[in-house]
Design a protein around this motif. Sequence first.
Motif, mmCIF file in Angstrom:
data_model
loop_
_atom_site.group_PDB
_atom_site.id
_atom_site.type_symbol
_atom_site.label_atom_id
_atom_site.label_comp_id
_atom_site.label_asym_id
_atom_site.label_seq_id
_atom_site.Cartn_x
_atom_site.Cartn_y
_atom_site.Cartn_z
ATOM 1 N N HIS A 139 -10.530 6.671 9.764
ATOM 2 C CA HIS A 139 -10.808 5.627 8.779
ATOM 3 C C HIS A 139 -12.148 4.969 9.070
ATOM 4 O O HIS A 139 -12.405 4.526 10.190
ATOM 5 N N GLY A 152 -3.955 7.128 2.667
ATOM 6 C CA GLY A 152 -3.282 6.186 1.781
ATOM 7 C C GLY A 152 -4.193 5.044 1.404
ATOM 8 O O GLY A 152 -5.349 5.004 1.818
ATOM 9 N N GLY A 153 -3.644 4.123 0.612
ATOM 10 C CA GLY A 153 -4.472 3.009 0.217
ATOM 11 C C GLY A 153 -3.767 2.002 -0.659
ATOM 12 O O GLY A 153 -2.550 2.029 -0.833
ATOM 13 N N HIS A 154 -4.575 1.115 -1.226
ATOM 14 C CA HIS A 154 -4.089 0.004 -2.041
ATOM 15 C C HIS A 154 -3.461 0.480 -3.349
ATOM 16 O O HIS A 154 -3.911 1.455 -3.939
ATOM 17 N N GLU A 162 -14.366 6.951 2.353
ATOM 18 C CA GLU A 162 -13.531 6.046 3.135
ATOM 19 C C GLU A 162 -13.282 6.565 4.548
ATOM 20 O O GLU A 162 -12.685 5.880 5.367
ATOM 21 N N SER A 170 1.170 5.324 1.285
ATOM 22 C CA SER A 170 0.567 6.316 2.178
ATOM 23 C C SER A 170 1.305 7.641 2.140
ATOM 24 O O SER A 170 2.484 7.709 1.807
ATOM 25 N N THR A 221 0.872 -1.167 0.000
ATOM 26 C CA THR A 221 0.000 0.000 0.000
ATOM 27 C C THR A 221 0.916 1.226 0.000
ATOM 28 O O THR A 221 2.086 1.135 0.360
ATOM 29 N N GLU A 278 -7.434 12.023 -3.342
ATOM 30 C CA GLU A 278 -8.783 11.461 -3.346
ATOM 31 C C GLU A 278 -9.441 11.536 -1.967
ATOM 32 O O GLU A 278 -10.624 11.822 -1.849
ATOM 33 N N GLU A 279 -8.669 11.285 -0.927
ATOM 34 C CA GLU A 279 -9.221 11.213 0.428
ATOM 35 C C GLU A 279 -9.321 12.569 1.120
ATOM 36 O O GLU A 279 -9.926 12.666 2.180
ATOM 37 N N VAL A 311 0.866 6.276 -6.000
ATOM 38 C CA VAL A 311 -0.288 5.743 -5.267
ATOM 39 C C VAL A 311 -0.577 6.629 -4.056
ATOM 40 O O VAL A 311 -1.720 7.019 -3.819
ATOM 41 N N GLU A 319 -4.026 8.729 -3.586
ATOM 42 C CA GLU A 319 -4.884 8.431 -2.442
ATOM 43 C C GLU A 319 -5.064 9.664 -1.559
ATOM 44 O O GLU A 319 -6.162 9.936 -1.077
#
Length: 183
Positions: free
Chosen positions: A65, A75-77, A147, A49, A47, A94-95, A87, A91
């Motif tokens: 979370h 963070g994420g997958h 999320e 972060s 993942t 997006e978050e 990534v 993330e």
Amino acid sequence: MDRKSLRENLENYRTPFEDESSFVDDFIELTFDDNAYVRERLEGHFTGSAWIVNKRRTHTLLTLHRKLNKWLQLGGHADGHENLLEVAMAEAQEESGLTSLRIVDSRIFDIDRHTIPQRGDVPEHFHYDVRFLFEAEMNEPLQISEESKDLAWIQFDAVEDIVGLNPSILRMLEKTSKSEILM
């Protein structure tokens, strides 16, 4: 940072934190697995972060979370994407909805292997989390994603009160406090 450069970064990664150094070799070994970047690898997977701080290094952005009900970094997958820095950036955007995010250093800031509890038909497994240091403007409006239950800038001296004894968050906080990285 592709698979090869991730491996090289991990091979050169040094940390004074015993808990973190104890699993560096496991991260290196995982880079040889073609499935390491997909969540379907049920033994564990990578993942990415973002440890996000403000420019003055007084606050960090944390998310409550939704599934884990814990305050954590964003963070994420990887979902098949091998560039974990990208990534982490995707993330984080997006978050949080932040557009002022900036990478402070493209080198690995922290790594952590932690257990994710079973949820539905997905068994308990490890996340091999590669973390990077980001900076953002605190005055930019935040957008809570699906999320998260909440999103907040937390003053450094209040982080432990919020996260409890989460050693990986406290380790990143300590690294930030001692960091000489581009202030």
